[in-house]
Enzyme design. Sequence first.
Site, PDB file in Angstrom:
ATOM      1  N   HIS A 235       0.857  -1.023   0.032  1.00  0.00           N
ATOM      2  CA  HIS A 235       0.125  -0.044   0.018  1.00  0.00           C
ATOM      3  C   HIS A 235       0.991   1.305  -0.049  1.00  0.00           C
ATOM      4  O   HIS A 235       1.909   1.358   0.681  1.00  0.00           O
ATOM      5  CB  HIS A 235      -0.768  -0.039   1.221  1.00  0.00           C
ATOM      6  CG  HIS A 235      -1.915  -0.881   1.698  1.00  0.00           C
ATOM      7  ND1 HIS A 235      -2.027  -1.850   2.786  1.00  0.00           N
ATOM      8  CD2 HIS A 235      -3.119  -1.379   0.835  1.00  0.00           C
ATOM      9  CE1 HIS A 235      -3.024  -2.572   2.564  1.00  0.00           C
ATOM     10  NE2 HIS A 235      -3.600  -2.392   1.323  1.00  0.00           N
ATOM     11  N   GLU A 238      -1.993   6.473   0.025  1.00  0.00           N
ATOM     12  CA  GLU A 238      -3.461   6.433  -0.213  1.00  0.00           C
ATOM     13  C   GLU A 238      -4.028   7.510   0.475  1.00  0.00           C
ATOM     14  O   GLU A 238      -5.072   7.865  -0.079  1.00  0.00           O
ATOM     15  CB  GLU A 238      -3.873   4.928   0.449  1.00  0.00           C
ATOM     16  CG  GLU A 238      -5.421   4.841   0.709  1.00  0.00           C
ATOM     17  CD  GLU A 238      -5.871   3.235   1.320  1.00  0.00           C
ATOM     18  OE1 GLU A 238      -5.248   2.749   1.997  1.00  0.00           O
ATOM     19  OE2 GLU A 238      -7.079   3.253   1.207  1.00  0.00           O
ATOM     20  N   HIS A 272      -2.984   1.515  -4.680  1.00  0.00           N
ATOM     21  CA  HIS A 272      -3.534   2.722  -4.544  1.00  0.00           C
ATOM     22  C   HIS A 272      -2.781   3.877  -5.167  1.00  0.00           C
ATOM     23  O   HIS A 272      -2.979   4.490  -6.354  1.00  0.00           O
ATOM     24  CB  HIS A 272      -3.846   3.232  -3.034  1.00  0.00           C
ATOM     25  CG  HIS A 272      -4.556   2.257  -2.278  1.00  0.00           C
ATOM     26  ND1 HIS A 272      -6.011   2.044  -2.620  1.00  0.00           N
ATOM     27  CD2 HIS A 272      -4.497   1.575  -1.065  1.00  0.00           C
ATOM     28  CE1 HIS A 272      -6.232   1.168  -1.934  1.00  0.00           C
ATOM     29  NE2 HIS A 272      -5.553   0.913  -1.031  1.00  0.00           N
ATOM     30  N   ASP A 323     -10.309  -4.882  -2.910  1.00  0.00           N
ATOM     31  CA  ASP A 323      -9.881  -4.402  -1.600  1.00  0.00           C
ATOM     32  C   ASP A 323     -10.742  -4.549  -0.479  1.00  0.00           C
ATOM     33  O   ASP A 323     -10.838  -5.645   0.112  1.00  0.00           O
ATOM     34  CB  ASP A 323      -9.649  -2.519  -1.849  1.00  0.00           C
ATOM     35  CG  ASP A 323      -8.687  -2.292  -0.615  1.00  0.00           C
ATOM     36  OD1 ASP A 323      -8.616  -2.827   0.212  1.00  0.00           O
ATOM     37  OD2 ASP A 323      -8.335  -0.966  -0.778  1.00  0.00           O
TER      38      ASP A 323
HETATM   39 ZN    ZN Z   1      -5.729  -2.814   1.148  1.00  0.00          ZN
END
Ligand code: ZN
Length: 456
Positions: A235, A238, A272, A323
């Site tokens: 990740h 984000e 993301h 997700d």
């Molecule tokens: Zn995630």
Amino acid sequence: MQSTKLHFAQALTPDGWREGVTVTVGLDGMIETVVQAASGEGATQISGIAVPAMPNVHSHAHQRFMLGLAERAGPGVDSFWTWREAMYGFAHRLSPDDLEAVAAQLYVEMLKAGFSVVGEFQYLHHQPDGTPYSDPAEMSLRCLAAAGQAGIGITILPTLYAFGGFGGQTPVEGQRRFINDADGFLNIFESLSIQARGHLLRRTGISPHSLRAVTPDLLARVISGIPEDAPIHIHVAEQVKEVEDCLAFSGLRPVQMLLREFALSSRWTAIHATHMTAQETAGLARSGAIAGLCPTTEANLGDGIFPAVSYLQEGGAIAIGSDSHITVSPAEDLRMLEYSQRLRDLTRNALAGGPGQSTGRRLFEAALGGGAQSMRQPVGAIAPGYRFDIAVLDSGHALLAGREGDAALDTWIFSGGNALVKDVFVAGGHVVKDRHHAHEETIARNFRSALRRLAT
Ligand code: ZN
């Protein structure tokens, strides 16, 4: 026993749309031949329009439990961070049986929506008090078992989570199920690799949770302990707060730090990558890494808008994931991706490749290619050497009357959604037949019991 032959009136191949396509599938589920303009004699006729099934590269299966339960306003301004507190509350209570039940239900839903492979970014490793299970890989093994029940391909990505914030901060109470050191983590990876070895539908990779949860040194150490071709998902960027915290700690933005510290390549998927400068966008695109986009979750969580127009102009690779599973639909995620750009730029067909080109086709093919690469599975094309993972659109559906080719694909993506998916094959197995999965009733029953148990 010999190969199976299937015939479709229309199919999307790497050469474009083709009529009268006969596909021969070997006993190993791989495509042996694709013959165009074939009569279909001696082949099983499958009505509808065949397209490659979509990889779903980013899943946290356990979050399917809380859908619809985090849409009520809190006392202050709600954000990703208040949602995360609610999610930790649910995650804390989940048993291995619960996780297997929810994952199996979710994976059946994915198949029925036209996905054939899931990337499970699994971070609930330990018991609620943080003690490892007798097999430390227990929870990830339950995801493999759930994928086996559903018959979906899976790339299991156990999560490396060591810290509570940038610079090696102590984890908070709600994170104790997630935490491993390098050796503990590599043990889990090894157990899963043994289960995946030689298995047609399984691959193993890793998912360092984020630059908040690992340090570059720890991650480098873990990467040196896994095979060179194992995929790495992380990740990144984000949330605006994550960018600010990273800047405050290091003077670098998260994607900038990732590009500086690691030799990004096609084995990396940046999940993301929402908040990037123009330089970061170009850098990520040129690195060969895949941007793993989760547009409906990103919208649900108020993350922000991915710079898809400039990223694709720079030649960046994309894939999609559901997700948090607030919706489970390749069509809806591709639609949301396009709509986010339209809403920001006040345009239409923002991500079509050029004049006269279909927006849905461009996004669908981009997400197939990037998704297959991200999952390290031989999927994403109706061509010899690829696995026979296929979704079939219902050409008998009212919305598809008189439509074929790009118009049918755009109708699926922008309007009809999951209702247009009639059949799905995985490795030659007909796992969704006329909108039904052979084990859907048992799997749904187990899911309902788990939901009721957790509600008390
Ligand atoms: Zn995630």
